[in-house]
Design a protein around this motif. Structure first.
Motif, PDB file in Angstrom:
ATOM      1  N   ALA A 295       0.810  -1.215   0.000  1.00  0.00           N
ATOM      2  CA  ALA A 295       0.000   0.000   0.000  1.00  0.00           C
ATOM      3  C   ALA A 295       0.846   1.270   0.000  1.00  0.00           C
ATOM      4  CB  ALA A 295      -0.930   0.011   1.215  1.00  0.00           C
ATOM      5  N   GLN A 296       2.119   1.152   0.295  1.00  0.00           N
ATOM      6  CA  GLN A 296       3.006   2.312   0.303  1.00  0.00           C
ATOM      7  C   GLN A 296       3.028   2.962  -1.090  1.00  0.00           C
ATOM      8  OE1 GLN A 296       5.424   4.987   2.052  1.00  0.00           O
ATOM      9  NE2 GLN A 296       4.878   3.125   3.153  1.00  0.00           N
ATOM     10  N   PRO A 297       3.017   4.295  -1.171  1.00  0.00           N
ATOM     11  CA  PRO A 297       3.051   4.964  -2.487  1.00  0.00           C
ATOM     12  C   PRO A 297       4.455   4.904  -3.102  1.00  0.00           C
ATOM     13  CG  PRO A 297       3.033   6.609  -0.742  1.00  0.00           C
ATOM     14  CD  PRO A 297       2.847   5.273  -0.067  1.00  0.00           C
ATOM     15  N   TRP A 298       4.835   3.705  -3.506  1.00  0.00           N
ATOM     16  CA  TRP A 298       6.180   3.504  -4.026  1.00  0.00           C
ATOM     17  C   TRP A 298       6.369   4.191  -5.377  1.00  0.00           C
ATOM     18  CZ3 TRP A 298       9.387   1.911  -0.577  1.00  0.00           C
ATOM     19  CH2 TRP A 298       8.998   0.984   0.400  1.00  0.00           C
ATOM     20  N   THR A 299       7.545   4.738  -5.562  1.00  0.00           N
ATOM     21  CA  THR A 299       8.005   5.208  -6.862  1.00  0.00           C
ATOM     22  C   THR A 299       9.313   4.488  -7.155  1.00  0.00           C
ATOM     23  OG1 THR A 299       9.317   7.018  -5.934  1.00  0.00           O
ATOM     24  CG2 THR A 299       6.994   7.493  -6.471  1.00  0.00           C
ATOM     25  N   VAL A 300       9.772   4.564  -8.391  1.00  0.00           N
ATOM     26  CA  VAL A 300      11.052   3.938  -8.716  1.00  0.00           C
ATOM     27  C   VAL A 300      12.156   4.545  -7.864  1.00  0.00           C
ATOM     28  CG1 VAL A 300      12.759   3.546 -10.529  1.00  0.00           C
ATOM     29  CG2 VAL A 300      10.320   3.349 -11.058  1.00  0.00           C
ATOM     30  N   ALA A 301      12.096   5.849  -7.656  1.00  0.00           N
ATOM     31  CA  ALA A 301      13.125   6.527  -6.855  1.00  0.00           C
ATOM     32  C   ALA A 301      13.116   6.017  -5.410  1.00  0.00           C
ATOM     33  CB  ALA A 301      12.906   8.032  -6.894  1.00  0.00           C
ATOM     34  N   LYS A 302      11.905   5.847  -4.821  1.00  0.00           N
ATOM     35  CA  LYS A 302      11.815   5.357  -3.444  1.00  0.00           C
ATOM     36  C   LYS A 302      12.317   3.923  -3.328  1.00  0.00           C
ATOM     37  CE  LYS A 302       8.014   8.192  -1.669  1.00  0.00           C
ATOM     38  NZ  LYS A 302       6.625   8.186  -1.131  1.00  0.00           N
ATOM     39  N   LEU A 303      11.960   3.089  -4.307  1.00  0.00           N
ATOM     40  CA  LEU A 303      12.425   1.697  -4.284  1.00  0.00           C
ATOM     41  C   LEU A 303      13.938   1.624  -4.464  1.00  0.00           C
ATOM     42  CD1 LEU A 303       9.578   0.079  -6.398  1.00  0.00           C
ATOM     43  CD2 LEU A 303      10.057  -0.382  -3.984  1.00  0.00           C
ATOM     44  N   ALA A 304      14.464   2.487  -5.326  1.00  0.00           N
ATOM     45  CA  ALA A 304      15.909   2.526  -5.531  1.00  0.00           C
ATOM     46  C   ALA A 304      16.624   2.926  -4.245  1.00  0.00           C
ATOM     47  CB  ALA A 304      16.250   3.498  -6.656  1.00  0.00           C
ATOM     48  N   ALA A 305      16.054   3.910  -3.535  1.00  0.00           N
ATOM     49  CA  ALA A 305      16.646   4.336  -2.267  1.00  0.00           C
ATOM     50  C   ALA A 305      16.579   3.209  -1.240  1.00  0.00           C
ATOM     51  CB  ALA A 305      15.918   5.572  -1.747  1.00  0.00           C
ATOM     52  N   GLU A 306      15.468   2.472  -1.228  1.00  0.00           N
ATOM     53  CA  GLU A 306      15.312   1.329  -0.318  1.00  0.00           C
ATOM     54  C   GLU A 306      16.390   0.289  -0.585  1.00  0.00           C
ATOM     55  OE1 GLU A 306      13.067  -0.403   2.831  1.00  0.00           O
ATOM     56  OE2 GLU A 306      12.710   1.518   1.842  1.00  0.00           O
TER      57      GLU A 306
ATOM     58  N   ARG B 281      18.412   5.693  -9.257  1.00  0.00           N
ATOM     59  CA  ARG B 281      17.175   5.320  -9.923  1.00  0.00           C
ATOM     60  C   ARG B 281      17.396   4.516 -11.216  1.00  0.00           C
ATOM     61  NH1 ARG B 281      13.648   7.071 -13.743  1.00  0.00           N
ATOM     62  NH2 ARG B 281      11.413   7.026 -13.248  1.00  0.00           N
ATOM     63  N   ALA B 282      18.163   5.042 -12.153  1.00  0.00           N
ATOM     64  CA  ALA B 282      18.298   4.390 -13.465  1.00  0.00           C
ATOM     65  C   ALA B 282      18.992   3.024 -13.376  1.00  0.00           C
ATOM     66  CB  ALA B 282      19.033   5.307 -14.438  1.00  0.00           C
ATOM     67  N   PRO B 283      20.143   2.924 -12.685  1.00  0.00           N
ATOM     68  CA  PRO B 283      20.769   1.590 -12.562  1.00  0.00           C
ATOM     69  C   PRO B 283      19.871   0.585 -11.850  1.00  0.00           C
ATOM     70  CG  PRO B 283      22.319   3.312 -11.950  1.00  0.00           C
ATOM     71  CD  PRO B 283      20.973   3.968 -12.081  1.00  0.00           C
ATOM     72  N   PHE B 284      19.138   1.064 -10.841  1.00  0.00           N
ATOM     73  CA  PHE B 284      18.219   0.161 -10.131  1.00  0.00           C
ATOM     74  C   PHE B 284      17.143  -0.372 -11.070  1.00  0.00           C
ATOM     75  CE2 PHE B 284      13.924   0.019  -8.312  1.00  0.00           C
ATOM     76  CZ  PHE B 284      14.047  -1.139  -7.551  1.00  0.00           C
ATOM     77  N   ALA B 285      16.519   0.523 -11.847  1.00  0.00           N
ATOM     78  CA  ALA B 285      15.436   0.109 -12.739  1.00  0.00           C
ATOM     79  C   ALA B 285      15.937  -0.918 -13.746  1.00  0.00           C
ATOM     80  CB  ALA B 285      14.849   1.322 -13.450  1.00  0.00           C
TER      81      ALA B 285
ATOM     82  N   ARG C  72      18.541  -2.957 -13.427  1.00  0.00           N
ATOM     83  CA  ARG C  72      18.902  -4.201 -12.720  1.00  0.00           C
ATOM     84  C   ARG C  72      17.660  -4.987 -12.320  1.00  0.00           C
ATOM     85  NH1 ARG C  72      23.725  -3.736  -8.352  1.00  0.00           N
ATOM     86  NH2 ARG C  72      23.463  -5.690  -7.198  1.00  0.00           N
ATOM     87  N   PHE C  73      16.645  -4.295 -11.833  1.00  0.00           N
ATOM     88  CA  PHE C  73      15.402  -4.957 -11.427  1.00  0.00           C
ATOM     89  C   PHE C  73      14.716  -5.590 -12.632  1.00  0.00           C
ATOM     90  CE2 PHE C  73      10.978  -5.380 -10.429  1.00  0.00           C
ATOM     91  CZ  PHE C  73      10.921  -5.638  -9.070  1.00  0.00           C
ATOM     92  N   THR C  74      14.600  -4.837 -13.712  1.00  0.00           N
ATOM     93  CA  THR C  74      13.918  -5.339 -14.909  1.00  0.00           C
ATOM     94  C   THR C  74      14.627  -6.544 -15.497  1.00  0.00           C
ATOM     95  OG1 THR C  74      13.128  -3.097 -15.390  1.00  0.00           O
ATOM     96  CG2 THR C  74      13.060  -4.702 -17.190  1.00  0.00           C
ATOM     97  N   ALA C  75      15.961  -6.514 -15.519  1.00  0.00           N
ATOM     98  CA  ALA C  75      16.723  -7.638 -16.062  1.00  0.00           C
ATOM     99  C   ALA C  75      16.520  -8.899 -15.233  1.00  0.00           C
ATOM    100  CB  ALA C  75      18.207  -7.277 -16.119  1.00  0.00           C
ATOM    101  N   ALA C  76      16.430  -8.758 -13.908  1.00  0.00           N
ATOM    102  CA  ALA C  76      16.304  -9.931 -13.035  1.00  0.00           C
ATOM    103  C   ALA C  76      14.868 -10.450 -12.958  1.00  0.00           C
ATOM    104  CB  ALA C  76      16.805  -9.588 -11.633  1.00  0.00           C
ATOM    105  N   VAL C  77      13.906  -9.548 -12.863  1.00  0.00           N
ATOM    106  CA  VAL C  77      12.515  -9.941 -12.624  1.00  0.00           C
ATOM    107  C   VAL C  77      11.755 -10.165 -13.926  1.00  0.00           C
ATOM    108  CG1 VAL C  77      10.334  -9.148 -11.599  1.00  0.00           C
ATOM    109  CG2 VAL C  77      12.480  -8.824 -10.369  1.00  0.00           C
TER     110      VAL C  77
END
Length: 298
Positions: free
Chosen positions: A195-206, A211-215, A217-222
């Motif tokens: 329910a958290q209002p996640w954004t790519v930036a927030k998930l990257a910080a988590e 932001r860009a390298p995280f997105a 890396r996540f897309t390639a793995a998932v």
């Protein structure tokens, strides 16, 4: 949150089924395709061969476990194709069964599993113990066996998948995602609080990455971008709540991260083809008084 536990919880439906077989050579048993299920075999005594069309035959020895995530048609037999049969009268005992999966909620983790997962007996002490406990209950049922057997079957599925993800052969798909601390941290955050209002930036910080390298890396793995997976997970959680609870739609919408019930209903219908109210009634039936409420089928 435990991703594997979440995957199994949202995907399974009904009770797992099992049957203990005893064969004496020469023998051969065909198993038809079971849509919407994951099949398994455990060799409790002796040995046999798993034969599937278009694939190499696999020898299964005592203690071996095989999982067929999409339960295709296959054959168990005492000999490989064109090979010599076992000695007449040789005994093989196996446990065969299936886990029912909800095709509308099958997690991508399960979809990326190979057609056949063969786990030799030497792998995983926990897996061996689960097999031994299950075999004992089926061989000599006692008080509480009706409750124990389904629980042991579900435990067996967890041990099969856990053991598979720990093998050296498991190097693609979600194995990469779960072993990558950056991707795993983001997945855990989404599963723990969808329910958290996640954004790519927030998930990257988590996950401790920009932001860009995280997105990437996540897309390639998932196999899909972070927010696409988040939406899918939210809708899957919502569908489970609709089918298994009588919570009002507004509450479920909030748990899925939507402030507006109308926005939630539109997103839900895009994924499942039904508005949430109708989806719920299709699960409980129109006469179930526990789930009726004032709602509209947006």
């Amino acid at each position: 949150m435990d991703i594997l536990s979440d995957v199994i919880a949202v995907t399974r439906t009904g009770q797992p089924r099992s049957h203990k077989h005893e064969w004496r050579a020469p023998w051969s048993q065909e198993f038809g395709e079971v849509p919407g299920a994951a099949g398994f075999h455990v060799v409790l005594r002796g040995s046999c061969w798993l034969v599937q069309p278009g694939r190499p035959a696999v020898e299964l020895r005592e203690g071996d476990v095989v999982l067929l995530p999409r339960s295709p048609g296959h054959t168990l037999t005492d000999r490989p194709p064109g090979g010599e049969p076992q000695a007449t009268g040789s005994q093989t005992v196996s446990l065969c069964g299936a886990y029912e999966l909800d095709p509308a909620r099958v997690h991508p983790l399960l979809l990326t599993l190979p057609e056949t997962i063969h786990l030799p007996a030497r792998l995983g002490i926990d897996l061996r113990l689960a097999v031994e406990l299950l075999s004992a209950e089926l061989t000599d049922p006692g008080l509480g066996s009706a409750a124990l057997v389904p629980a042991l079957l579900e435990s067996l599925l967890v041990y099969i998948l856990r053991t598979w993800f720990d093998t050296d052969e498991c190097t693609t798909g979600w194995a990469v995602a779960l072993r990558d601390p950056v991707v795993a941290d983001a997945l855990h955050a989404m599963h723990e609080d969808p329910a958290q209002p996640w954004t790519v930036a927030k998930l990257a910080a988590e996950a401790g990455l920009s932001r860009a390298p995280f997105a990437r890396r996540f897309t390639a793995a998932v196999g899909q971008p972070p927010l696409t997976y988040l939406t899918w997970w939210r809708m899957t959680v919502a569908s489970q709540l609709l089918r298994e609870t009588s919570l009002p739609l507004a509450v479920i919408a909030g748990k899925a991260g939507y402030l507006s019930e109308f926005a939630f209903a539109a997103a839900f219908k895009r994924q499942f083809g039904l508005p949430p109210g109708r989806y719920r009634r299709s699960a409980f039936g129109p006469s179930d008084g526990g789930v009726h409420e004032q709602e509209t089928d947006q």
